[in-house]
Enzyme design. Sequence first.
Site: not given
Length: 418
Positions: A69, A139, A163
Amino acid sequence: MKLTRPWPLRELVGELRQGRTTPEAAARRALARISETEPELHAWVEQAPLDDLSPDSTGPLGGVPLGVKDIIDLAGLPTRCGSELRAEAAPADTDAAILTAWRTAGAVPLGKTVSTEFAFFAPGPTRNPAAPGHTPGGSSSGSAAAVASGQAPLALGSQTAGSVTRPASFCGVASLVMSHGRYPVTGVTGLSPSLDSHGVFAASAADLALAWSALTAEPDVGTDGDRRPPRILVWAADALDVVEAPMRDAVTQAAKLVREAGATVEPFPDERLMAEVTAAHPVVMAYEAARERAAELAVAERLSVPLARLLRTGAATSDAEYGAARATIARGAARVAELLGSYDLVLGPAAPGAAPRGLDTTGDPALSRGWQALGLPAIALPGFTDPAGLPLGLQVVGRRGGETDLLGHACWVERSLP
């Protein structure tokens, strides 16, 4: 072209250990799948140079391709955090501490996956492999999509509210959110020090168990067929008034299936307290984010509306309000710890429902906020769908620091589901 085609980690690791494939071949397979699906999915920000994809992978994962990420530092690539403020960021000099640990376990970073802006709510370009016209969640949107589509068998995320759990549920894969503080967050661009936790995505709970064993050298509980049926508290989340009918039905059906398989099943007894903890979470998150991201608050006009609002709200939150929210969370932590002294896990919805249509939002994190505030490990389990065929994920939550035990129970639950 079918976009949902997860790549089972256990299958790949078995092939690597038996010499039926190589790290180089695994990397080529990953890159081929990215080339095939990325024009529609947009899960990646930047890929690592080819020369970096064939290192000496001596850890137990032995060369497994890994998505990272884009709030997690990966040496040689910039950490852009999904923000135009970081568009010209220089490449990171070193890996984040958590990525170093995964490299030691034998994982090979493929590159950076899309994050929403500073891991908050403003969406990136990623689409949901299960339904490209629907949000993949956030996210950790790129990592969830990368695993759901088979671009990588393993990908890293982070969770401050929902997330990791929410994108896993929306995209139809499994995920693990680690206990708060289990690994350092050095080299990770965070939002809220008391809430930020590491996460990882894979195709199934059994795959997560293998990955966790490789990372920690703890036992691989993914094939423990002799595990006793767990004692389960079912959290309906009715007090939050956000759970949609198909998700409510999925939780009810899951409770029925695990009971028939031998589990002890009882309702979660403190719905109201968890609603209070859930309401305390955004107070803590905003207060801490305004201080953690003070540099961004100073240029709030350059941020998305949701992130600017979060930071301004946090700046206006008083110490007394923050302290009261923390006290509510502490009260909830004590009660849930007491309950988990008699039960093995809490089973409930991972999201209000299936992924909402459209790409302008990432969905509601309400079903994760309370558990994240308590700092507990949480696993998202795929297995159900709504009437339109979209994925519905469940989540199981366990004792703080008890990831291995929770994974064993999650694998038992997984074997009981459709």
